[in-house]
Design a protein around this motif. Sequence first.
Motif, PDB file in Angstrom:
ATOM      1  N   MET A  97      14.873  74.142 -30.004  1.00  0.00           N
ATOM      2  CA  MET A  97      13.824  73.882 -29.020  1.00  0.00           C
ATOM      3  C   MET A  97      12.467  73.827 -29.705  1.00  0.00           C
ATOM      4  O   MET A  97      12.209  74.573 -30.637  1.00  0.00           O
ATOM      5  CB  MET A  97      13.835  74.973 -27.956  1.00  0.00           C
ATOM      6  CG  MET A  97      12.694  74.905 -26.966  1.00  0.00           C
ATOM      7  SD  MET A  97      13.181  75.523 -25.370  1.00  0.00           S
ATOM      8  CE  MET A  97      11.683  75.138 -24.464  1.00  0.00           C
ATOM      9  N   PRO A  98      11.558  72.947 -29.260  1.00  0.00           N
ATOM     10  CA  PRO A  98      10.216  72.894 -29.847  1.00  0.00           C
ATOM     11  C   PRO A  98       9.499  74.231 -29.737  1.00  0.00           C
ATOM     12  O   PRO A  98       9.772  75.039 -28.852  1.00  0.00           O
ATOM     13  CB  PRO A  98       9.515  71.824 -28.999  1.00  0.00           C
ATOM     14  CG  PRO A  98      10.615  71.003 -28.417  1.00  0.00           C
ATOM     15  CD  PRO A  98      11.759  71.940 -28.225  1.00  0.00           C
ATOM     16  N   LEU A 155      21.223  59.795 -22.842  1.00  0.00           N
ATOM     17  CA  LEU A 155      19.958  60.213 -23.432  1.00  0.00           C
ATOM     18  C   LEU A 155      19.302  59.053 -24.187  1.00  0.00           C
ATOM     19  O   LEU A 155      18.077  58.896 -24.166  1.00  0.00           O
ATOM     20  CB  LEU A 155      20.173  61.404 -24.369  1.00  0.00           C
ATOM     21  CG  LEU A 155      18.904  62.123 -24.823  1.00  0.00           C
ATOM     22  CD1 LEU A 155      18.223  62.831 -23.650  1.00  0.00           C
ATOM     23  CD2 LEU A 155      19.224  63.138 -25.925  1.00  0.00           C
ATOM     24  N   ASP A 156      20.102  58.233 -24.832  1.00  0.00           N
ATOM     25  CA  ASP A 156      19.556  57.068 -25.521  1.00  0.00           C
ATOM     26  C   ASP A 156      18.927  56.092 -24.528  1.00  0.00           C
ATOM     27  O   ASP A 156      17.871  55.505 -24.807  1.00  0.00           O
ATOM     28  CB  ASP A 156      20.652  56.361 -26.320  1.00  0.00           C
ATOM     29  CG  ASP A 156      21.080  57.149 -27.557  1.00  0.00           C
ATOM     30  OD1 ASP A 156      20.300  58.021 -27.999  1.00  0.00           O
ATOM     31  OD2 ASP A 156      22.192  56.901 -28.061  1.00  0.00           O
ATOM     32  N   VAL A 157      19.577  55.897 -23.382  1.00  0.00           N
ATOM     33  CA  VAL A 157      19.001  55.053 -22.332  1.00  0.00           C
ATOM     34  C   VAL A 157      17.652  55.622 -21.896  1.00  0.00           C
ATOM     35  O   VAL A 157      16.662  54.893 -21.743  1.00  0.00           O
ATOM     36  CB  VAL A 157      19.961  54.945 -21.130  1.00  0.00           C
ATOM     37  CG1 VAL A 157      19.285  54.260 -19.939  1.00  0.00           C
ATOM     38  CG2 VAL A 157      21.233  54.196 -21.516  1.00  0.00           C
ATOM     39  N   ALA A 158      17.609  56.939 -21.700  1.00  0.00           N
ATOM     40  CA  ALA A 158      16.378  57.595 -21.253  1.00  0.00           C
ATOM     41  C   ALA A 158      15.271  57.461 -22.294  1.00  0.00           C
ATOM     42  O   ALA A 158      14.102  57.213 -21.953  1.00  0.00           O
ATOM     43  CB  ALA A 158      16.657  59.067 -20.960  1.00  0.00           C
ATOM     44  N   ARG A 159      15.607  57.613 -23.557  1.00  0.00           N
ATOM     45  CA  ARG A 159      14.594  57.514 -24.606  1.00  0.00           C
ATOM     46  C   ARG A 159      14.037  56.099 -24.697  1.00  0.00           C
ATOM     47  O   ARG A 159      12.831  55.911 -24.896  1.00  0.00           O
ATOM     48  CB  ARG A 159      15.173  57.965 -25.948  1.00  0.00           C
ATOM     49  CG  ARG A 159      15.533  59.437 -25.978  1.00  0.00           C
ATOM     50  CD  ARG A 159      16.000  59.890 -27.336  1.00  0.00           C
ATOM     51  NE  ARG A 159      14.890  59.920 -28.298  1.00  0.00           N
ATOM     52  CZ  ARG A 159      14.971  60.489 -29.497  1.00  0.00           C
ATOM     53  NH1 ARG A 159      16.106  61.088 -29.870  1.00  0.00           N
ATOM     54  NH2 ARG A 159      13.952  60.485 -30.324  1.00  0.00           N
ATOM     55  N   GLY A 176      12.509  67.206 -29.244  1.00  0.00           N
ATOM     56  CA  GLY A 176      11.475  67.630 -30.173  1.00  0.00           C
ATOM     57  C   GLY A 176      10.429  66.570 -30.447  1.00  0.00           C
ATOM     58  O   GLY A 176       9.525  66.785 -31.277  1.00  0.00           O
ATOM     59  N   GLU A 177      10.500  65.430 -29.755  1.00  0.00           N
ATOM     60  CA  GLU A 177       9.531  64.344 -29.944  1.00  0.00           C
ATOM     61  C   GLU A 177       8.236  64.674 -29.210  1.00  0.00           C
ATOM     62  O   GLU A 177       8.156  64.596 -27.987  1.00  0.00           O
ATOM     63  CB  GLU A 177      10.112  63.026 -29.429  1.00  0.00           C
ATOM     64  CG  GLU A 177      11.229  62.468 -30.268  1.00  0.00           C
ATOM     65  CD  GLU A 177      10.708  61.717 -31.495  1.00  0.00           C
ATOM     66  OE1 GLU A 177       9.477  61.581 -31.638  1.00  0.00           O
ATOM     67  OE2 GLU A 177      11.543  61.288 -32.312  1.00  0.00           O
ATOM     68  N   GLU A 193       2.971  64.546 -25.047  1.00  0.00           N
ATOM     69  CA  GLU A 193       1.617  64.002 -24.940  1.00  0.00           C
ATOM     70  C   GLU A 193       1.530  62.957 -23.835  1.00  0.00           C
ATOM     71  O   GLU A 193       0.491  62.844 -23.165  1.00  0.00           O
ATOM     72  CB  GLU A 193       1.181  63.413 -26.279  1.00  0.00           C
ATOM     73  CG  GLU A 193       1.051  64.437 -27.401  1.00  0.00           C
ATOM     74  CD  GLU A 193       0.106  65.580 -27.039  1.00  0.00           C
ATOM     75  OE1 GLU A 193      -0.890  65.359 -26.309  1.00  0.00           O
ATOM     76  OE2 GLU A 193       0.375  66.722 -27.477  1.00  0.00           O
ATOM     77  N   LEU A 194       2.587  62.190 -23.622  1.00  0.00           N
ATOM     78  CA  LEU A 194       2.589  61.226 -22.522  1.00  0.00           C
ATOM     79  C   LEU A 194       2.561  61.948 -21.185  1.00  0.00           C
ATOM     80  O   LEU A 194       1.844  61.532 -20.254  1.00  0.00           O
ATOM     81  CB  LEU A 194       3.819  60.315 -22.614  1.00  0.00           C
ATOM     82  CG  LEU A 194       3.967  59.244 -21.525  1.00  0.00           C
ATOM     83  CD1 LEU A 194       2.744  58.336 -21.464  1.00  0.00           C
ATOM     84  CD2 LEU A 194       5.246  58.432 -21.744  1.00  0.00           C
ATOM     85  N   ALA A 195       3.309  63.041 -21.064  1.00  0.00           N
ATOM     86  CA  ALA A 195       3.261  63.846 -19.841  1.00  0.00           C
ATOM     87  C   ALA A 195       1.855  64.390 -19.626  1.00  0.00           C
ATOM     88  O   ALA A 195       1.328  64.384 -18.501  1.00  0.00           O
ATOM     89  CB  ALA A 195       4.265  65.000 -19.918  1.00  0.00           C
TER      90      ALA A 195
END
Length: 676
Positions: free
Chosen positions: A1-2, A166-170, A208-209, A214-216
Motif C-alpha cells: 500500500m502507498p 483493473l487494466d480496463v479501469a487503468r 501505487g500510481e 493527484e487527479l482525485a
Amino acid sequence: MPNLASARAALPLDLRSVHIQDSYWNRYVELIRTTVIPYQWEALNDRVPDAEPSHAIRNFRIAAGLEEGEFGGFFFQDTDLYKWLEAVGYSLAGHPDADLEKVADEAIELIAGAQLDDGYVNTYFTVAKPGDRWTNLLDCHEMYSAGHLIEGAVAYYHGTGKMRFLDVARRLADHIDERFGPNPGQLRGYDGHQELELALVKLYEATGERRYLELASFQIEERGQEPNYLVAEWEKRGRVSPWNPGAVQKSVNMAYHQAHKPVREQEVAIGHAVRAVYMYTAMADLALHKGDAGLLAACKRLWSNMTNKQMYVNGSIGSTHHGEAFTFDYDLPNDTNYSETCASIGLIFFARRMLQLEPKGEYADVMERALYNTVTAGIAGDGKHYFYVNPMEVWPAASEGNPGKHHVKAVRQKWYGCACCPPNVARLLSSLGHYIYTANEDTLYAHLYIGSEATHSLGGKQVTLSQKSGLPWAGEAGFTVAAIGAVGTVGAVGTVGTVGAVQGGADAEAATFTLALRVPSWSKATSFTLNGQPVQPEVTDGYARLTREWRVGDTFAISLDMEPRRVYSHSQLRANAGRVALQRGPLVYAFEETDNGAPLAALSLPRASALRPVPSDWRSDIVLLEMDGIRLSGAEDSLYSGEPPTATPQKLVAIPYTLWGNRKPGEMSVWIRETP
C-alpha cells in the motif's frame, strides 16, 4: 500500500483476514452471497418477471458490437453492473466460487469489448451520443460512471488477483487523466455527480500510481472555483438539459452539486445527499493520504452539521424527494422524507474514512446507526425486494393518493429503472468486514460488535482475534486472542497476499499491543472484564483502550446496557414536537399497523409506561418492545367536533425499524405521540 501522511492512521483490515461468524449478520452475508448476487444478475439481464428492465447487459452488448439496438435506461445505467461486480469481488474474497467467478469474468470481457481504443467506456455515449463525450459533465454522470467501474475493478482485483478488469479501469483513468487537469490543453472539469474522486483514491491504493491520487485531488480542489466550469459548460450548451429536452433553463443550482463554493469553504451539508457524502468521503481520503489539515477541518465541519442537524434517528439523510437532497437544519419531516438507501451507504463510507483519520466513537456510532437501521431496511428478508426511500412514517393511502407522497412506498419493489440502491446494498454488505475493525501497527480498534475472526500484525507479531457478540439482541461481546505468531503476509486493505500461518498453543509468543473497544453512546452503563475479572480500561474519545502483553487465550469483554430507552428530538425539529422514538441497543424501533391497528396517528404512549422487551411470534430470533399505550377515538360521523376524543387503553408493540414491511402492507411510524 502507498505510504500514508500519518503513520498512526488506523486502516481497515484486508477482507481475506476477516471472517464473519455472527448469528445476526450471517443471515445478511449469506443472503447477499446466495440470493442477492444471483438475483441481481438476473435483473441486470432483464430476466426478472414484472420488474422494471435494467438494460445494463444489453447496452454493453450493443456497445461491444454483439447485437444491434438502441440504448436503454439512464445515462448512468452502466453503474448497476459495475456495483454488482464490486459486490462479487468482495464476495469472492471470502468465499471463492468458480461458477460465479466465471460469470463475472464474462461480464468483464463484455465491458472490455465496449472499451474504445483511447480507453473510454460509457455505453450511453458510445451507443446514443457518440459525438458528445465530455460535453455535459453537469448532467450526464460520465465521471460518476467511470468511478463505479474503477471501484468494481479494484474490488475484483483484491478478491481474485486477476488484472483484466483493473487494466480496463487503468486505461479509463489514464484517458480521464489525459483530458482533465490544470495543464495547458486540458479541461478543468469535474462531474456533476461525485464518485470518481473516491474511486481514484482506491485505484491509487491498489496500484501505487501517485497520478491517480493527484487527479482525485484536482477534481476536489477545482470544484466550486471561479469561473465555475459547470456553469460555463451549461451556458455553452444554450442552458438546456437532457433531463428536460427543449426547455431553456433560467438558472442552474450549483449548491445542488456542492459546486457553489470551493469545498474547503463549505460549512453545511447541502444539495443531493448521495453526491455530498461521496464527495466528503473523497475529501477525507485525501486528508489522510496527503496529511491535509485544511481538508480534515472541512470534513469535520460538514460531518457535524450533517449528523447533528440534518440526520434522521435511523441514520438516514436527505429529507426531501425534490432532488433527493438536504434542505436546511432541523427540517426532517417524517411522512415525506426521502432518505435514500444509497445516501446512508455513503454516510457509512464517510464515517469509516473519518475513523481512519481519528478514531472517535461519534463516527462509529453513526456508522452503526445507519448500518443496523436504514441500510438493512433497504432489503427484504427474501433478498429480492428493495426500498429506495426509507420513510419515518407510511400511510399507504397517502402514498397512492397524494402526489407529494408517491415516492413513499409501503412495500419493497422487485427492481427500479434507476436501480442504484439494490447493488449498493449488495456491495456494502458483502464488504462488511471492512467496517468492523481498523488497525495500525500497535492498536486494533473494534468499531462494530459483529462476531468474527480477524488476523493482523500487531506489536510486531501476527495476531488472530476471535470476537463473539450477542448484538443486537444481547449486550455482551468478547475478544479472545486465538493465536500469536510470526508476521505473515496479511496487511491493511490495498495489499495483495494470502494469510500466513499463525502459530498458537501454550508455548506461543506474547505480543504487546492495544485493544480499543468502542463504547456506544446508547450504552449508559458499560462494564469490562479481562479473563473474567472486572477491569477498568482507559476510556477516551468513545473507546476503551487496554494495553498489555497479550497471550493466547486472553479475553477482553464488554457488557453493554440494553435497557430500552426513549429518544427525543431537538426543540427546533418541529415534526417531532411532543413525540418520542424508541431504541434498544443499536436498533431503532417502529410501530406497524399489523401489531397495533390503524390509524397509528391515534396512538399515544404515556411517559410513565414501561418498555418491555418481549419475544416475537413472527420470528423467534428477534426482540420486540411491548408497552401500555392509549388509542384516541372521536366522533365517526363528523369531520370536526366540539367533543374531545375518547381515550382507550391499548397494548402497543414496536418492531425493529430494519424489519418493517416484511409482513402485511400497512401503516408504519417511528415517532409516536407522548402523553404526560
